[in-house]
Structure formats: structure tokens, C-alpha cells
Design an enzyme around this catalytic site. Sequence first.
Site, PDB file in Angstrom:
ATOM      1  CB  ALA A  19      -2.237   7.316  -3.452  1.00 31.09           C
TER       2      ALA A  19
ATOM      3  CB  THR B  37      -0.966  -0.012   1.203  1.00 30.94           C
ATOM      4  OG1 THR B  37      -1.944   1.014   1.039  1.00 30.94           O
ATOM      5  CG2 THR B  37      -0.239   0.179   2.517  1.00 30.94           C
ATOM      6  CG  ASN B  38      -0.438   4.688  -1.346  1.00 31.56           C
ATOM      7  OD1 ASN B  38      -1.173   5.379  -0.645  1.00 31.56           O
ATOM      8  ND2 ASN B  38      -0.852   4.131  -2.491  1.00 31.56           N
ATOM      9  CG  HIS B  39       3.268   6.598   3.551  1.00 28.78           C
ATOM     10  ND1 HIS B  39       3.330   5.833   4.693  1.00 28.78           N
ATOM     11  CD2 HIS B  39       4.460   6.432   2.914  1.00 28.78           C
ATOM     12  CE1 HIS B  39       4.522   5.245   4.764  1.00 28.78           C
ATOM     13  NE2 HIS B  39       5.222   5.587   3.701  1.00 28.78           N
ATOM     14  CB  SER B  40      -3.003   7.913   0.143  1.00 27.35           C
ATOM     15  OG  SER B  40      -4.179   8.689   0.011  1.00 27.35           O
TER      16      SER B  40
END
Length: 413
Positions: A276, A208-211
Site C-alpha cells: 500500500a 502512512t496507512n493501515h496496511s
Amino acid sequence: MLKGKKILLAVTGSIAAYKTASLTRLLIKAGAEVQIVMTDAATKFITPLTLSTLSKRSVYSSVTSEEGWNNHVELGLWADAMLVAPATANTLAAMANGFCNNMVLATYLSSRCPVFFAPAMDLDMFTHPATLANIDKLKSYGNILIDAEEGELASGLVGKGRMAEPEHIVEALELHFMQQGPQPLKGLKAILTSGPTVEAIDPVRYITNHSTGKMGTAIADTLAKLGAEVTLISGPVKVKPKHPAVKIIDVKSAQEMYEAAISAFPQAHIAVLAAAVADYTPENVACEKIKKKDGDPMRIDLCRTKDIAQELGKIKTEQQCMVGFALETQNFRKNASKKLEKKNFDFIVLNSLRDKGAGFGHDTNKVTFIDRQLEIEEHELKSKLEVAEDIAAKICKMLQKKAENAQELTAQL
């Protein structure tokens, strides 16, 4: 939504009065001006000095004082909203029947603004037919109930009667002001992607990512405030829209987000792609947890996900307005300009991880707009809500221009 709003907070004699310290701080933090009036009984639960310090204004608990007449009429005309919190059973009865024997009641009867009331009392008092009748009568006058909540009460009983939490009261006020004002997008449909996507590796692990979804949520609320019928397609986030007109479709993976977006897009007038979305996803998802092996590296084969913006751009019509986001770390404007053409955006919102206070996780953002004519609008660091308002204003201008072009074409034909 509360920035610059004048809130008249009326505090009455309930143990819940202690919560008004937090409530006052939250209102001030939201940008509101807060003027407090109290009943004499309320001063026994929390001191006027405490609330005066927090509100940075004198607190009035009597119609007259050593300084003279405390002008309740003037206060009633000053406010954008009056909030009675906590509202005791006695105060509800007095308000419902027009009594006027203290500062709070005199101010209430002089108010021309919307009046909110947040009841606070014990379970049996709250459910008594007389109390319920008084609440109904106040609502029939146009006053707005911020309903009591359930939980442990001062008597030790558990049930409904607790004053709504300060955060919930602020949300109710925000929602009220959110629904006021012009609605240039009324009758239009908007879809919006927001937050991260989650790409499973096995039943335990994922990419995943930091959004956080904060920017997308702010845009959804703003578009709804302006009258649009908003569908928010959101990856896993904690922050949720406050506006009740926002329909939320929860998704996890990039594929799920693509399917939801491609289904909703043909009916939309506006599309804002703020999510994102993962560019890659594991080629094969293990059915069982992958066991680690001592000394052996773990390799995961990845494949490209669907480019949601590009796929929507292929079927976009001239009357649809599509907005993209670009978070770049280098060659900011060059890369953003390429995306405009490749994905058929009307304009792109560019932000950089190098700008302090911008990007993932912050409550602020610093953006630049680039449109199809390569006109550039640079904006200073602002709250994400203010950025959302700038984006919405740009969308309104774009839609107006598209409508004018369509009229000119029709006239030529």
C-alpha cells in the site's frame, strides 16, 4: 501449512510438560489432527484428561490398558510427523540407543514419519557431553532438532535448556511442511512489495496507512514454498515471512521502495505489487519538530510519489509476470480494469473495503482476479494464506502460457 496434517505429540516427564496444553491448542487451531502419547512420568506434570479434552482424542500413556492393546505401530504409521516435546535427557538417551520400555519409545521406534524433538532440561544437563552426543546421534538418524531456548530454568539457573516456546515449535513444523511438495517455480526469481510506506513530515510525524503486510507475507511464503527465490521489499510491518528462502529488504518511504523495486525487477521472472504505497508525500520535510500554533491550522504541501507499478510496467518484458493489487471503494471492476492496461499487469487482484473480513488488518480476504482478456475469477472469503495459494496458482498458469507462446513464436521463426 498444518491443515489436515496428522501430528503425533509425545510428552515426557519434564516440568515443561505444562506447555503442551498451549502447544496442542495451537496445533488444533492451525488445522492439524493431534494424537497424544505420554510417558507415565509426564502424567504427573499434566493430566491425560486435560490433553484429551484439548485434542479431542484419547491419550495413551501405556502400551496396554483396560481396553486392550494401544497399537503403537498403528500410531507410528498414522502420523505425518511425530513431535517429542518436551524431550527429557532420559528420553533423548533412550531414543538415541533404541530403548523401548514405555509408550513413547515404542511409538518412536515404530514411526516412519519425520520425528522432531524439543529438549527440555536444566543447564548442566543440557550441556553435558552425554546429552550433546545423544542429540547428535538422533540428528544423524534424520531426526529434526527444535533447539532449546535460553532463559530462567526450573532450578533458578539462567541459561540454555528451556523447551522452545509452543509458537516456535509450531513454526518449525510449518516450515517443514512448507518445504515439501512440488516446486513448479524452482529456479525462478520473484520480487514482492508489501506493507505500508511511511512519509515523514518532520522527525516526529509521518503519513502512512493501515496496511499490515499480512497478505504480502503470505504470498512471499507461498512463492518460496513453490521453489521461487523471493525478495520481499517491505514497509514497516510486524508480521514476517516464515520461509527461510525469503530475502527481506526493509524500506520506509515510497521512494525507498521504488529504488529497491526498480533495482531488483530486471532480474525477476515474477513481480507481485501488494504494498500500500503512499500516493503523496510531503514536499518538504522539516528538520525539526513543527511546533503547533494556537488557533492556526497546519498545512502540508504534498507532491506525487513515483508510481512503482507504472514504472515497472514500462520496462516489463513479455516473459515477466506482473501482478497488481487494487483496493477500491467504488466502481470496483471498472477502476481495476483501467489499472491493468495503464500499468501493464498480467492480472490484478481486486478487493473491496466493503466486503466483511476483507482489506487491511484481517486474517482473511475476499478477492477477484481480472486478467488482460478481462476474464473474471471471483473467490469466496478465505484465509490470506489460501488467497496467496490462489494467486500463486494463477501465476503458474500465466508463466506456463507465456512459455508456450514463446515456443510457438520460436517455431514460427
